[in-house]
Design an enzyme around this catalytic site. Sequence first.
Site, PDB file in Angstrom:
ATOM      1  N   ASP A   1      54.636  21.595  41.348  1.00 12.02           N
ATOM      2  CA  ASP A   1      55.169  22.792  41.916  1.00 12.02           C
ATOM      3  C   ASP A   1      56.054  23.684  40.790  1.00 12.02           C
ATOM      4  OD1 ASP A   1      56.491  25.191  43.321  1.00 12.02           O
ATOM      5  OD2 ASP A   1      56.689  23.736  44.910  1.00 12.02           O
TER       6      ASP A   1
ATOM      7  N   ASN B   1      49.565  29.648  34.019  1.00 11.99           N
ATOM      8  CA  ASN B   1      48.836  30.505  34.464  1.00 11.99           C
ATOM      9  C   ASN B   1      49.255  30.564  36.047  1.00 11.99           C
ATOM     10  OD1 ASN B   1      45.955  31.454  35.421  1.00 11.99           O
ATOM     11  ND2 ASN B   1      46.388  29.622  36.688  1.00 11.99           N
TER      12      ASN B   1
ATOM     13  N   SER C   1      50.378  40.504  32.111  1.00 12.33           N
ATOM     14  CA  SER C   1      49.303  41.395  32.631  1.00 12.33           C
ATOM     15  C   SER C   1      49.769  42.728  31.998  1.00 12.33           C
ATOM     16  CB  SER C   1      49.862  41.672  34.147  1.00 12.33           C
ATOM     17  OG  SER C   1      49.129  42.684  34.688  1.00 12.33           O
TER      18      SER C   1
ATOM     19  N   ALA D   1      58.069  43.570  41.902  1.00 12.09           N
ATOM     20  CA  ALA D   1      58.609  42.148  41.328  1.00 12.09           C
ATOM     21  C   ALA D   1      57.569  41.487  40.451  1.00 12.09           C
ATOM     22  CB  ALA D   1      58.795  41.122  42.500  1.00 12.09           C
ATOM     23  N   TYR D   2      56.270  41.700  40.879  1.00 13.50           N
ATOM     24  CA  TYR D   2      55.135  41.098  39.800  1.00 13.50           C
ATOM     25  C   TYR D   2      55.380  41.847  38.519  1.00 13.50           C
ATOM     26  CZ  TYR D   2      50.534  40.181  38.073  1.00 13.50           C
ATOM     27  OH  TYR D   2      49.381  39.840  37.319  1.00 13.50           O
TER      28      TYR D   2
ATOM     29  N   LYS E   1      56.285  39.680  34.849  1.00 14.48           N
ATOM     30  CA  LYS E   1      55.359  39.729  33.761  1.00 14.48           C
ATOM     31  C   LYS E   1      55.901  40.379  32.525  1.00 14.48           C
ATOM     32  CE  LYS E   1      52.182  37.792  35.824  1.00 14.48           C
ATOM     33  NZ  LYS E   1      51.766  36.137  35.610  1.00 14.48           N
TER      34      LYS E   1
ATOM     35  N   VAL F   1      40.977  40.541  37.403  1.00 13.98           N
ATOM     36  CA  VAL F   1      40.013  39.590  37.538  1.00 13.98           C
ATOM     37  C   VAL F   1      39.549  39.359  39.082  1.00 13.98           C
ATOM     38  CG1 VAL F   1      39.148  37.352  36.917  1.00 13.98           C
ATOM     39  CG2 VAL F   1      40.387  38.759  35.404  1.00 13.98           C
TER      40      VAL F   1
END
Length: 233
Positions: free
Chosen positions: A59, A86, A140, A155-156, A160, A189
């Site tokens: 985790d 990943n 990304s 936040a994403y 990144k 993807v």
Amino acid sequence: MDVPLHDDLDGQVALVTGANRGLGARIAADLADLGAVVYAGVRDADYEAPGDQRVVELDVTDEESIRAAVSCIEVEADRLDVLVNNAGITDPSGNTLVDDSVDDVDAVLQTNLRGPMLLAKFALPLLLRRPGGRVVNLSSGMGALGEEMTGGAPAYRVSKTGLNGLTAYLHGEYRDDGLLANSVCPGWVRTDMGGESAPRSVAAGADTPVWLSRFAPDAPGGRFWRDREVVDW
């Protein structure tokens, strides 16, 4: 780009996080096909990994889980040649920062940035035992500073950007010790996160991360890649 590559990964050991589905599962399978001993890092210890992959409970939001996973690999394999960070999550994609909950922000940053940073921290002693240890960070284009950061998922995006910063730091600090750290944008993807309307297959998204995992000691590090080409941070 013409770079020195390992023809196969026989005798080498790889850890792939989030290896139970999507990109992680495909990357793990492709590395195993190249001959690597692959540790599939998953949160569910009952996960049945395909082929000869070895399941390691992991985790990425839990420090003790990270420590235990790396310790398991050290005890069983006594080496680690490739770390593929990943595992990742996103906040609600249509949200702005004002709309995101604090819990959303914390969860994304903890999974996407803190997790890879701690994994690198605890895995570095194994990765540096031999020249050419690789860290491959799944980033990304949504985190690229040269792109206009609009369209939600704050936040994403920031996680990144930070992950690319981790790549640059690892390269600057450890390249002279033989470490090859690179970031990669797999593109949009068709995964659970990307959705069915995404234009790229999982196989296409996994291609460049697997290629980076084959880099030989004299290959470049400290770069951001898409489709086997360097792109701007």
